[in-house]
Scaffold this motif. Structure first.
Motif, PDB file in Angstrom:
ATOM      1  N   LEU A 243       1.126  -1.169   0.124  1.00  0.00           N
ATOM      2  CA  LEU A 243       0.272  -0.133   0.216  1.00  0.00           C
ATOM      3  C   LEU A 243       1.521   1.579   0.358  1.00  0.00           C
ATOM      4  CD1 LEU A 243      -2.917  -0.497   2.372  1.00  0.00           C
ATOM      5  CD2 LEU A 243      -3.218  -0.456  -0.321  1.00  0.00           C
ATOM      6  N   TRP A 244       1.900   1.687   0.882  1.00  0.00           N
ATOM      7  CA  TRP A 244       2.643   2.609   0.903  1.00  0.00           C
ATOM      8  C   TRP A 244       3.454   2.250  -0.350  1.00  0.00           C
ATOM      9  CZ3 TRP A 244       1.911   6.173   4.048  1.00  0.00           C
ATOM     10  CH2 TRP A 244       0.827   6.210   4.738  1.00  0.00           C
ATOM     11  N   VAL A 245       3.570   1.306  -0.773  1.00  0.00           N
ATOM     12  CA  VAL A 245       4.857   1.542  -2.192  1.00  0.00           C
ATOM     13  C   VAL A 245       3.669   2.278  -2.732  1.00  0.00           C
ATOM     14  CG1 VAL A 245       5.810   0.304  -4.244  1.00  0.00           C
ATOM     15  CG2 VAL A 245       6.060  -0.278  -1.411  1.00  0.00           C
ATOM     16  N   ALA A 246       2.954   1.904  -2.996  1.00  0.00           N
ATOM     17  CA  ALA A 246       1.757   2.221  -4.620  1.00  0.00           C
ATOM     18  C   ALA A 246       0.830   3.691  -3.781  1.00  0.00           C
ATOM     19  CB  ALA A 246       0.387   2.198  -4.512  1.00  0.00           C
ATOM     20  N   VAL A 247       1.172   4.344  -3.162  1.00  0.00           N
ATOM     21  CA  VAL A 247       0.574   6.203  -2.496  1.00  0.00           C
ATOM     22  C   VAL A 247       1.865   6.619  -2.572  1.00  0.00           C
ATOM     23  CG1 VAL A 247       0.821   7.696  -0.240  1.00  0.00           C
ATOM     24  CG2 VAL A 247      -0.191   5.282  -0.411  1.00  0.00           C
ATOM     25  N   THR A 248       3.477   5.940  -2.329  1.00  0.00           N
ATOM     26  CA  THR A 248       4.644   6.825  -2.851  1.00  0.00           C
ATOM     27  C   THR A 248       4.242   6.756  -3.890  1.00  0.00           C
ATOM     28  OG1 THR A 248       5.503   6.057  -1.336  1.00  0.00           O
ATOM     29  CG2 THR A 248       7.271   6.281  -2.593  1.00  0.00           C
ATOM     30  N   MET A 249       4.426   6.028  -4.905  1.00  0.00           N
ATOM     31  CA  MET A 249       3.954   6.301  -6.464  1.00  0.00           C
ATOM     32  C   MET A 249       3.326   7.293  -7.341  1.00  0.00           C
ATOM     33  SD  MET A 249       5.184   1.966  -7.655  1.00  0.00           S
ATOM     34  CE  MET A 249       4.661   2.832  -9.494  1.00  0.00           C
ATOM     35  N   ILE A 279      -5.070   9.456   3.433  1.00  0.00           N
ATOM     36  CA  ILE A 279      -4.369   7.954   3.400  1.00  0.00           C
ATOM     37  C   ILE A 279      -4.629   7.225   4.826  1.00  0.00           C
ATOM     38  CG2 ILE A 279      -1.773   7.166   2.253  1.00  0.00           C
ATOM     39  CD1 ILE A 279      -3.110   9.596   0.004  1.00  0.00           C
ATOM     40  N   THR A 280      -3.413   7.797   5.913  1.00  0.00           N
ATOM     41  CA  THR A 280      -3.280   7.824   6.787  1.00  0.00           C
ATOM     42  C   THR A 280      -4.181   7.856   7.703  1.00  0.00           C
ATOM     43  OG1 THR A 280      -3.162  10.350   7.287  1.00  0.00           O
ATOM     44  CG2 THR A 280      -1.123   9.126   6.889  1.00  0.00           C
TER      45      THR A 280
END
Length: 316
Positions: A243-249, A279-280
């Motif tokens: 999830l955080w990888v997707a958010v970062t991208m 998001i958070t």
């Protein structure tokens, strides 16, 4: 018992939409964003922007790296004034880090309370969960010290081993495979430390919040669950990472699309927390929805009561 990941995430997103957008209240965003800002104090990371200067200093040799700690120590021994200033600076950084970690521990309960109760409060939650926040601070600080001591010991061992191997063989090529193994070990330590940090933040804190118990009591309660369903919590950590990888991208794409204006905005910590609040908020709600799958003893969100017969009504 069927443990799922996408359905709890979907419910967390729906809670986020309902609480933040129905209706939209900018003042509420700034209040909840402040508690999210506090909660993230202990988790701030650098921007990760590479320094191009390293590419220009390609003449650094193996011996410069291997013997850097020894040379640094000799330089400090020969410059006691600078050594004193550096020690004072490190002590100040340590104190500042303690303050940030304490604020983060208190902030985690404040942010959690706002998510659970669909509210925007600061002072009430700050006072209400003082005991739990201070207890969590002590344990998270102890975990941080353990991880730091482990890393220092590991790096020291690696440097000493590399020096001994280099002095024995006289070849830098002999260090290649041990360096790969050392890097893999360092990554393993970092992953393990982050995994325990996720468990503390996403499950220990909600259990403390629900039962109003200390950190050690929450750990004891959670350890029974963790030992029985380890694979599901490992899956949760991997799912959260994705999830955080997707958010970062997504953030990178949006930042580039706005000619880096988005990056400049997100560099301001409090504004960052407000902008990324959906998001958070959704991920915080997702962790609670995930935990509730393990039975009523782990319910966090208040449950609406069923309407009683004969036209009577109950308060929800």
């Amino acid at each position: 018992m069927r443990i799922q990941y996408f359905q709890p995430l979907s419910r967390g997103i729906e809670r986020m939409k309902k609480d933040l957008f129905k209706p939209f209240d900018l003042g509420k965003w700034f209040v909840i964003g402040f508690t999210a800002f506090l909660a993230g104090f202990g988790e701030m990371r650098s921007s990760g922007i590479p320094n191009s200067g390293f590419r220009r200093r390609s003449n650094i040799g193996v011996e410069d790296v291997l013997y850097f700690p020894r040379k640094a120590w000799e330089w400090l021994a020969g410059h006691p004034g600078w050594a004193m200033l550096i020690c004072i600076g490190l002590c100040l950084l340590f104190v500042i880090g303690l303050i940030f970690a304490w604020l983060s521990s208190r902030g985690k309960f404040m942010f959690l309370d706002n998510v659970v109760r669909s509210q925007a409060k600061v002072s009430e939650s700050w006072r209400e969960y003082k005991r739990e926040g201070n207890s969590f601070f002590l344990w998270s600080f102890a975990l941080g010290l353990i991880v730091l001591a482990t890393i220092i010991a590991y790096v020291t061992y690696c440097f000493m081993s590399f020096q001994a191997l280099y002095e024995k063989t006289g070849s830098s090529q002999a260090l290649l495979f041990p360096a790969i193994l050392a890097g893999a070990g360092f990554i393993a330590i970092a992953i393990l430390g982050n995994f325990f940090s996720v468990l503390l933040r996403d499950f220990i804190v909600p259990i403390m919040y629900r039962d109003r118990i200390s950190t050690i009591e929450a750990i004891q309660k959670f350890s029974v669950l963790f030992s029985s369903y380890f694979i599901y919590f490992l899956g949760y950590a991997l799912f959260l990472l994705a999830l955080w990888v997707a958010v970062t991208m997504s953030v990178v794409v949006i930042g580039c699309a706005t000619c880096c204006i988005g990056f400049i905005i997100l560099m301001i910590p409090y504004i960052n927390a407000v902008v990324l609040l959906p998001i958070t908020y959704a991920i915080r709600a997702f962790s609670l929805e995930f935990l509730e799958q393990f039975g009523p003893g782990y319910d966090i969100f208040p449950k609406p009561e069923l309407n009683p017969p004969d036209g009577q009504t109950l308060a929800v």
